[in-house]
Write an enzyme that holds these catalytic residues in place. Structure first.
Site, PDB file in Angstrom:
ATOM      1  N   SER A 303       0.830  -1.185   0.000  1.00  0.00           N
ATOM      2  CA  SER A 303       0.000   0.000   0.000  1.00  0.00           C
ATOM      3  C   SER A 303       0.871   1.244   0.000  1.00  0.00           C
ATOM      4  O   SER A 303       2.000   1.234   0.497  1.00  0.00           O
ATOM      5  CB  SER A 303      -0.905   0.028   1.231  1.00  0.00           C
ATOM      6  OG  SER A 303      -0.140   0.223   2.411  1.00  0.00           O
ATOM      7  N   ASP A 304       0.333   2.318  -0.564  1.00  0.00           N
ATOM      8  CA  ASP A 304       0.935   3.615  -0.289  1.00  0.00           C
ATOM      9  C   ASP A 304       0.740   3.893   1.193  1.00  0.00           C
ATOM     10  O   ASP A 304      -0.083   3.261   1.865  1.00  0.00           O
ATOM     11  CB  ASP A 304       0.295   4.701  -1.157  1.00  0.00           C
ATOM     12  CG  ASP A 304       1.197   5.911  -1.336  1.00  0.00           C
ATOM     13  OD1 ASP A 304       2.111   6.101  -0.504  1.00  0.00           O
ATOM     14  OD2 ASP A 304       0.982   6.685  -2.284  1.00  0.00           O
ATOM     15  N   TRP A 305       1.461   4.863   1.709  1.00  0.00           N
ATOM     16  CA  TRP A 305       1.505   5.082   3.149  1.00  0.00           C
ATOM     17  C   TRP A 305       0.164   5.639   3.652  1.00  0.00           C
ATOM     18  O   TRP A 305      -0.127   6.817   3.517  1.00  0.00           O
ATOM     19  CB  TRP A 305       2.667   6.010   3.483  1.00  0.00           C
ATOM     20  CG  TRP A 305       3.950   5.300   3.763  1.00  0.00           C
ATOM     21  CD1 TRP A 305       4.773   5.534   4.812  1.00  0.00           C
ATOM     22  CD2 TRP A 305       4.569   4.245   3.014  1.00  0.00           C
ATOM     23  NE1 TRP A 305       5.862   4.681   4.777  1.00  0.00           N
ATOM     24  CE2 TRP A 305       5.766   3.884   3.689  1.00  0.00           C
ATOM     25  CE3 TRP A 305       4.226   3.555   1.858  1.00  0.00           C
ATOM     26  CZ2 TRP A 305       6.608   2.873   3.230  1.00  0.00           C
ATOM     27  CZ3 TRP A 305       5.071   2.551   1.405  1.00  0.00           C
ATOM     28  CH2 TRP A 305       6.243   2.214   2.083  1.00  0.00           C
ATOM     29  N   GLY A 306      -0.651   4.741   4.221  1.00  0.00           N
ATOM     30  CA  GLY A 306      -1.962   5.129   4.701  1.00  0.00           C
ATOM     31  C   GLY A 306      -3.088   4.897   3.714  1.00  0.00           C
ATOM     32  O   GLY A 306      -4.210   5.343   3.941  1.00  0.00           O
ATOM     33  N   SER A 307      -2.813   4.186   2.629  1.00  0.00           N
ATOM     34  CA  SER A 307      -3.869   3.959   1.642  1.00  0.00           C
ATOM     35  C   SER A 307      -4.612   2.652   1.871  1.00  0.00           C
ATOM     36  O   SER A 307      -5.431   2.257   1.041  1.00  0.00           O
ATOM     37  CB  SER A 307      -3.281   3.977   0.224  1.00  0.00           C
ATOM     38  OG  SER A 307      -2.391   2.898   0.026  1.00  0.00           O
TER      39      SER A 307
END
Length: 822
Positions: A303-307
């Site tokens: 994941s992207d950071w926090g996605s």
């Protein structure tokens, strides 16, 4: 096994992820298909959904990873369930992303670091040119060299994974805040850049991470909004949804990811926004169907950071690693727990998630780790990384990290010289009246603009820094400079060799409002160099396509009285240039973000030590209003799902749009001048596939990159190129194709399908070569759900830009009747 179902309707693709059940640890409710009809709205495009794609396919190691896959399986067989949860869940630690060590198995963990132009959270590291500059070189060798040098620096700092390169955003909108991190809105050029960069990274022993998958074409509203108290679960509105039809997905946005997977990329980072209604990191059609099945991706999806917005839905949808691991708007709330972590063990124990799915997640993570030999003598993490890391400062660490690397190890090597060479090769000469350039030891030089000099407020994150040259944008894609050669310093050094006088004025406000004749010495300068800049950053989109800090007024003020004005832009991407046709603006250079040797790279071109060989990786229009596909910045309703971005322009972005609508442009895609001149000979086309080229490809077992038949060369095209000038020079020969009339409506007028950069001595003739693969001659047939070569006559056009194509020929790969486009 449930497979992707074919829905024979042109616009229907990418279903919202739906799963059977949720566990009782905060996982969000499952969406139904009601998003297709947002409340109180009538904005319905031709896009909908298909049945979801479950389960997530298991890795097979096909394509050369078979031995590494077996090692990964052996590793997973020794893990406890709690250790398995750790292997797929990020933890706060010294790196931007951290997978913790398992000492009993001799596993030292995995360190993930930004970014696409430098290892960002590090000292004594180089800042390379940005992606937009790399694309401007149109040079495969440079793209590879840059990727290799970057990879070596990542590895030497103890980073296993480089969060690089970028092809999402592709560049649908000229305003996107992260276009500079990627390469070009043309999928072919970006695809080549992705493949060469990834080969370079991984030849250096570092895992590449193509990102952001997929449809991440704007920054505004990329995340959901929450009530002001930030209470988890109380969303106001969901993030924007990129709504993309099937053909557009394949021919534009998925195209460069196919190149990335074909290059054996280790991992793929999924994006923040929703995709046709479902968050990209849990969109089963996109991740399981397109990436893992159709493209045969064997690595892991992070994941992207926090996605990450769910647990079970994301796992079932194909997400393999949750980064950085915590909850919260950006995944940084470590104390709040994680969608993965302990919830993985609960989900397995209560039967919600099969342990086999978790095992495959880890197998996918560990296979490239073993394939690249990262289990053997890999450098330890530089302890200074932990001191610099603001994502997870030491106060947040809950696990111990054994940072065995040398503190503040200098990994730069001789990369400064490489960056200087690459920056010069990326420099684009757009205008050169009266052969203003190259400079020939002018007696007097006047330098104007706040972009000319040294940065006055530090070497990291230059947002809102008025004074100082710009060499990188902001956010996770930036770099931490250890030194910077600014243009003014480099000009002064060169002028000293020639005995030239240099005067400088770096305050844009002063310049724009002053009669510049009162500034310089009584005799007007021989040349006036005006330096302009344009900032862009992650999490924000550009509000304007004009240069920053009243730059247009600065040019007008200088050019009013200086008859030999040279304008240099250091920009994140597209700028409109209302002063381009000013008679006193005799030369224009677009230098983008060239990295730490910026001034030296520029002076090499200004004085003719290096021929300007950069070419535009996008189109510069006359006016900002000429561009289509604007950023969605506001909605008039407040429904939960109302942020929608309909990609109604379909395939018509950048030059494809301008060509389809016959719109005049200032400087076309692929354009750039040299100090020499070049001519083309006749095109030679060699059929290497024989006479029985079929419209549809043979259905071969999928390899990384998809059906290997799509990557088979059908034709070799060549053309002589002669340097007709009196100086040595470099040019880029470009091949464009026009599909037959039998291709469906909406097919672009022409599409880039080859380029070759040649450096030739005065009078020398070389040969430009282009390989045409099956994929290059095909369109995506939404009914057949396959790549198809249309019947009829193709036009091959070769030249020096998308609108300078003096030599053409035709070929007919597939015989048969044709039909006119409706």
């Amino acid at each position: 096994m449930r497979n992707s179902l074919v829905l024979a309707l042109s616009g229907l693709v990418l279903a919202p992820a739906v799963s059977a059940q949720a566990y009782d640890s905060g996982d969000r409710d499952r969406e139904d298909f009601s998003w297709v009809q947002p409340k109180n709205t009538t904005i319905l495009g031709p896009y909908g959904h298909v049945p979801p794609v479950y389960p997530s396919p298991n890795a097979t190691g096909v394509g050369g990873w078979e031995d590494a896959l077996q090692k990964a399986r052996d590793f997973v067989a020794q893990l406890t369930l709690e250790e398995k949860a750790d292997m797929v869940t990020g933890q706060p630690g010294p790196c931007v992303g951290n997978i913790v060590a398992i000492p009993r198995l001799g596993f030292n963990g995995i360190c993930l670091h930004d970014g696409p132009l430098a290892i960002r959270v590090a000292d004594y590291a180089s800042v390379f040119m940005a992606g937009v500059s790399a694309a401007s070189t149109w040079d495969r060798e440079i793209l590879y060299q840059r990727g290799l040098a970057m990879g070596r620096e990542f590895k030497a700092k103890g980073a296993h994974v480089a969060l690089s390169p970028v092809c999402g955003p592709l560049g649908r909108s000229a305003y996107s805040g992260r276009n500079w991190e990627g390469f070009s809105p043309d999928p072919y050029l970006t695809g080549v850049a992705m493949e060469e960069t990834i080969l370079g990274h991984q030849d250096a022993g570092v895992q590449a991470t193509p990102k952001h998958f997929i449809g991440n074409e704007q920054e505004i509203m990329r995340n959901p909004t929450w009530k002001t108290n930030g209470t988890v679960g109380e969303k106001v509105q969901e993030a924007i949804s990129s709504n993309i039809d099937d053909r557009t997905m394949h021919e534009l946005y998925l195209w460069p990811f196919a190149n990335a997977i074909h290059a054996r990329a280790a991992s793929v980072m999924c994006s923040y926004q929703r995709l046709n209604g479902t968050y990209a990191c849990e969109n089963s059609k996109a991740v399981n169907g397109l990436l893992k099945e159709e493209l045969g991706f064997q690595g892991y999806v992070m994941s992207d950071w926090g996605s990450t917005h769910s647990g079970v839905s994301s796992i079932e949808g194909g997400l393999d690693m949750n980064m950085p691991g915590g909850l919260g708007g950006y995944g940084m709330n470590w104390k709040a727990g994680s969608f993965f972590g302990g919830n993985i063990t609960r989900a397995v124990n209560n039967g919600t998630v099969p342990v086999e799915r978790v095992d495959d997640m880890i197998i996918r993570i560990m296979t490239p780790y073993y394939w690249l030999g990262q289990d053997k003598d890999f450098p330890g993490i530089d302890p200074s990384t932990g001191d610099l890391n603001t994502f997870s400062p030491r106060s947040t660490w809950v696990r111990e990290f054994n940072m065995t690397g040398e503190r503040s190890v200098d990994v730069r090597g001789d990369h400064g010289a490489l960056i200087r060479k690459h920056g010069a090769a990326a420099t684009i000469l757009l205008k050169n009246e009266n052969k203003t350039l190259p400079l020939k030891a002018p007696k007097s030089i006047a330098v104007f603009g706040n972009d000319a000099g040294q940065i006055t407020e530090g070497f990291y994150n230059q947002d809102e820094y008025e004074f100082g040259t710009l060499v990188a944008g902001g956010g996770s894609g930036t770099g931490r400079l250890t030194y910077l050669v600014d243009p003014l310093t480099a000009i002064n050094a060169r002028a000293a060799q020639d005995g030239s006088l240099v005067q400088q004025w770096l305050n844009n406000t002063l310049i724009a409002k002053t009669d510049v004749r009162t500034l310089w010495l009584p005799t007007p300068p021989d040349v006036c160099l005006v330096f302009l800049k344009t900032w862009a950053e992650e999490a924000a989109d550009r509000a304007s396509l004009h240069v920053d800090y009243d730059g247009d007024d600065v040019v007008d003020s200088v050019a009013r009285y200086c008859s030999n004005t040279v304008v240099v832009t250091h920009s994140s991407g597209i700028n409109v240039m209302p002063w381009a046709n000013h008679p006193n603006v005799t030369a224009i250079i677009a230098a983008h973000f060239p990295g730490q040797e910026s001034g030296n790279s520029l002076v090499d071109v200004l004085y003719g030590d290096v021929d300007p060989s950069g070419r535009l990786p996008y189109t510069i229009a006359h006016n900002a209003s000429d561009y289509n596909a604007p950023i969605v910045t506001d909605i008039q309703t407040d429904g939960f799902y109302d942020w929608q971005s309909w990609f109604d322009e379909k395939l018509e972005i950048d030059y494809r749009y301008f060509d389809a609508n016959n719109i005049s442009v200032l400087y076309e895609f692929g354009f750039g001048l040299s100090y020499s001149t070049f001519e083309l000979g006749e095109i030679n086309v060699e059929n290497v596939a024989g006479s029985n080229i079929t419209s549809r490809p043979e259905h071969l077992p999928v390899q990384p990159g998809g059906n290997p038949a799509l990557w088979e060369t059908l034709y070799n095209v060549s053309i002589p190129v002669t340097n007709t000038g009196d100086v040595d020079g470099t040019t880029v020969a470009q091949l464009y194709i026009t599909l037959p009339d039998s291709a469906p409506e909406g097919t672009p007028v022409r599409q880039l399908r080859g380029f070759d950069k040649l450096s030739l001595a005065a009078g020398q003739t070389g040969v430009a070569n282009f390989e045409l693969m099956r994929r290059d001659l095909s369109y995506w047939d939404v009914n057949a759900q396959d790549w198809v070569i249309p019947k009829g006559e193709f036009v091959l056009s070769v030249g020096f830009s998308s609108r300078d194509l003096p030599v053409t020929t035709t070929l007919t790969p597939v015989k048969g009747c044709t039909k006119r486009k409706l």
